[in-house]
Design a protein around this motif. Sequence first.
Motif, PDB file in Angstrom:
ATOM      1  N   ALA A 198      -6.973   5.268  -7.324  1.00 28.42           N
ATOM      2  CA  ALA A 198      -8.035   4.362  -8.174  1.00 28.42           C
ATOM      3  C   ALA A 198      -9.003   4.739  -9.964  1.00 28.42           C
ATOM      4  O   ALA A 198      -8.740   3.589 -10.883  1.00 28.42           O
ATOM      5  N   ALA A 199      -8.485   5.948  -9.880  1.00 31.07           N
ATOM      6  CA  ALA A 199      -7.917   5.685 -11.664  1.00 31.07           C
ATOM      7  C   ALA A 199      -7.106   5.496 -12.080  1.00 31.07           C
ATOM      8  O   ALA A 199      -7.461   5.032 -13.443  1.00 31.07           O
ATOM      9  N   ASP A 200      -5.842   5.011 -11.673  1.00 38.78           N
ATOM     10  CA  ASP A 200      -5.235   4.308 -12.328  1.00 38.78           C
ATOM     11  C   ASP A 200      -5.271   2.681 -12.604  1.00 38.78           C
ATOM     12  O   ASP A 200      -5.150   2.356 -13.430  1.00 38.78           O
ATOM     13  N   VAL A 201      -6.546   2.433 -11.521  1.00 42.46           N
ATOM     14  CA  VAL A 201      -7.226   0.984 -11.755  1.00 42.46           C
ATOM     15  C   VAL A 201      -7.689   1.129 -13.190  1.00 42.46           C
ATOM     16  O   VAL A 201      -7.607   0.393 -13.925  1.00 42.46           O
ATOM     17  N   ALA A 202      -8.603   2.063 -12.948  1.00 41.19           N
ATOM     18  CA  ALA A 202      -9.850   2.020 -13.914  1.00 41.19           C
ATOM     19  C   ALA A 202      -8.626   2.213 -15.834  1.00 41.19           C
ATOM     20  O   ALA A 202      -9.569   1.393 -16.489  1.00 41.19           O
ATOM     21  N   ALA A 203      -7.556   3.380 -15.520  1.00 34.94           N
ATOM     22  CA  ALA A 203      -7.027   3.263 -16.785  1.00 34.94           C
ATOM     23  C   ALA A 203      -6.285   2.351 -17.035  1.00 34.94           C
ATOM     24  O   ALA A 203      -6.164   1.477 -18.568  1.00 34.94           O
ATOM     25  N   LEU A 204      -5.901   1.188 -16.009  1.00 35.26           N
ATOM     26  CA  LEU A 204      -5.401   0.086 -16.326  1.00 35.26           C
ATOM     27  C   LEU A 204      -6.368  -1.018 -17.627  1.00 35.26           C
ATOM     28  O   LEU A 204      -6.250  -1.645 -17.671  1.00 35.26           O
ATOM     29  N   ALA A 205      -7.373  -0.687 -16.285  1.00 35.46           N
ATOM     30  CA  ALA A 205      -8.835  -1.591 -16.856  1.00 35.46           C
ATOM     31  C   ALA A 205      -8.860  -1.633 -18.551  1.00 35.46           C
ATOM     32  O   ALA A 205      -8.819  -2.687 -19.333  1.00 35.46           O
ATOM     33  N   GLN A 206      -9.070  -0.934 -18.296  1.00 39.80           N
ATOM     34  CA  GLN A 206      -9.137   0.026 -20.493  1.00 39.80           C
ATOM     35  C   GLN A 206      -8.075  -0.410 -21.317  1.00 39.80           C
ATOM     36  O   GLN A 206      -8.163  -1.123 -22.006  1.00 39.80           O
ATOM     37  N   ALA A 207      -6.458   0.172 -20.610  1.00 46.39           N
ATOM     38  CA  ALA A 207      -5.626  -0.277 -21.672  1.00 46.39           C
ATOM     39  C   ALA A 207      -5.538  -2.498 -20.859  1.00 46.39           C
ATOM     40  O   ALA A 207      -5.041  -2.728 -22.714  1.00 46.39           O
ATOM     41  N   GLY A 208      -5.859  -3.051 -21.024  1.00 47.12           N
ATOM     42  CA  GLY A 208      -6.351  -4.041 -20.859  1.00 47.12           C
ATOM     43  C   GLY A 208      -7.221  -4.770 -22.019  1.00 47.12           C
ATOM     44  O   GLY A 208      -6.234  -5.758 -22.623  1.00 47.12           O
TER      45      GLY A 208
ATOM     46  N   GLU B  42       0.516  -1.680   0.150  1.00 53.10           N
ATOM     47  CA  GLU B  42      -0.073  -0.080  -0.067  1.00 53.10           C
ATOM     48  C   GLU B  42       1.038   1.353   0.001  1.00 53.10           C
ATOM     49  O   GLU B  42       0.475   2.152  -1.001  1.00 53.10           O
ATOM     50  N   LEU B  43       2.090   1.384   0.759  1.00 52.52           N
ATOM     51  CA  LEU B  43       3.102   2.580   0.666  1.00 52.52           C
ATOM     52  C   LEU B  43       3.485   2.551  -0.403  1.00 52.52           C
ATOM     53  O   LEU B  43       4.112   3.633  -1.026  1.00 52.52           O
ATOM     54  N   LEU B  44       4.161   1.429  -1.255  1.00 54.71           N
ATOM     55  CA  LEU B  44       4.890   1.624  -2.209  1.00 54.71           C
ATOM     56  C   LEU B  44       3.889   2.483  -3.815  1.00 54.71           C
ATOM     57  O   LEU B  44       3.904   2.824  -4.528  1.00 54.71           O
ATOM     58  N   LYS B  45       2.219   1.721  -3.407  1.00 59.33           N
ATOM     59  CA  LYS B  45       1.477   2.067  -4.231  1.00 59.33           C
ATOM     60  C   LYS B  45       1.142   3.747  -4.649  1.00 59.33           C
ATOM     61  O   LYS B  45       1.635   4.841  -4.959  1.00 59.33           O
ATOM     62  N   GLN B  46       1.038   4.019  -3.255  1.00 63.61           N
ATOM     63  CA  GLN B  46       1.218   5.257  -2.570  1.00 63.61           C
ATOM     64  C   GLN B  46       2.228   6.202  -3.143  1.00 63.61           C
ATOM     65  O   GLN B  46       2.350   7.458  -3.933  1.00 63.61           O
ATOM     66  N   THR B  47       3.545   5.536  -3.075  1.00 63.70           N
ATOM     67  CA  THR B  47       4.789   6.101  -3.790  1.00 63.70           C
ATOM     68  C   THR B  47       4.993   6.481  -5.082  1.00 63.70           C
ATOM     69  O   THR B  47       5.533   7.610  -5.430  1.00 63.70           O
ATOM     70  N   VAL B  48       4.432   5.587  -5.791  1.00 65.97           N
ATOM     71  CA  VAL B  48       4.360   5.856  -7.393  1.00 65.97           C
ATOM     72  C   VAL B  48       3.129   6.392  -7.586  1.00 65.97           C
ATOM     73  O   VAL B  48       2.613   6.779  -8.374  1.00 65.97           O
ATOM     74  N   LEU B  49       2.257   6.896  -6.436  1.00 69.92           N
ATOM     75  CA  LEU B  49       0.704   7.863  -6.964  1.00 69.92           C
ATOM     76  C   LEU B  49      -0.022   6.740  -7.606  1.00 69.92           C
ATOM     77  O   LEU B  49      -0.850   7.476  -8.550  1.00 69.92           O
ATOM     78  N   PHE B  50      -0.286   6.181  -7.466  1.00 73.58           N
ATOM     79  CA  PHE B  50      -1.176   5.047  -7.438  1.00 73.58           C
ATOM     80  C   PHE B  50      -2.762   5.484  -7.151  1.00 73.58           C
ATOM     81  O   PHE B  50      -3.060   5.230  -5.521  1.00 73.58           O
TER      82      PHE B  50
END
Lengths: 193, 193
Positions: free
Chosen positions: A35-45, A25-33
Amino acid sequence: METTNIPGYAYGQVNRSPVTLAELELLKQTVLFSAADVAALAQAGQVLAPQTDAILDVWYGFVGAHPYLLRYFSLHGQPDGAYLARVRARFGQWIIDLCTKPYDQAWLDYQHEIGLRHTTAKKNLTDGAQAEPLIHLRYLTTFIVPLTATIKPFLQNGGSSTDEVEAMHAAWFKAVTLTATLWSYPYVKEGQF
Amino acid sequence: METTNIPGYAYGQVNRSPVTLAELELLKQTVLFSAADVAALAQAGQVLAPQTDAILDVWYGFVGAHPYLLRYFSLHGQPDGAYLARVRARFGQWIIDLCTKPYDQAWLDYQHEIGLRHTTAKKNLTDGAQAEPLIHLRYLTTFIVPLTATIKPFLQNGGSSTDEVEAMHAAWFKAVTLTATLWSYPYVKEGQF
């Protein structure tokens, strides 16, 4: 994609990662990850899935054009074709998993397994490969750049808007950096990861 | 910027890196680093130099807003203000050096010195700091993302064209990844870097 037919693909069947979900979770915060990224990755998939082979052609072309990279798939200068093919199938699945899997315990565990398979602990074992016993860590980290830079044209092939492409690309960059970080664990001196 | 007045800044006066220039050349190839990137970084250096303090405000704001990051500048929960200030001056110089210095032996050597200063080997020594003895490697790698993502608005402030901004940003990403890779050396088990 029928994942169960990929040799050596053991998602959900590997040992527990030494990295905790709280640390992730802290690593995700560090890379600024977000919920919008989850959605963008789903679209990328969705955009990338039908292009997996073309993406792998680019990445394998890059490796094949550089002897200092191809050596990791080789022994005494002789590339192991079967090994290259088996890794390729899993690499394709990694693209899909990176975009679509929840970053939960099973995902975290499998990142550690992938890391181990780059080191003397597990490299070549899964595939009975005849190749160098270790991929040096410096190439896992530097590969963040080619894996990020070369994906953009494929993201642009999906009929998405410029803003959507930018969002997918930014999310991909974060996800790739996150996995490269997790893959580094087995290389690092105790307590320093 | 008058570099000789920065406490602890020892560019050109440190031990030799265990990484060779030949190995650096291969890492540069892996991050797709070209002569065009050298030129784009030179331009970025001119754009960023007058904005160094504003950039550091963003980065220090990010660290300060996350206790799990601020702890590396702290001991028993107490941040060391003098340490934060001294590192800040060198971090500003790093921005300029990354953009303008040739990536030669002196540059390579100093990247190794920076890496060591993140580990138990040398952390806190340069500044007589009261702080955690080690920055965990996972934050050096994940920091590639915030250091890359947050620089773009500053690159856009220089009156450059959109294409020039993209070129500067791509070169910056490569350079940051290259340095994060080199900084990881002291963390890695012998022979595995």
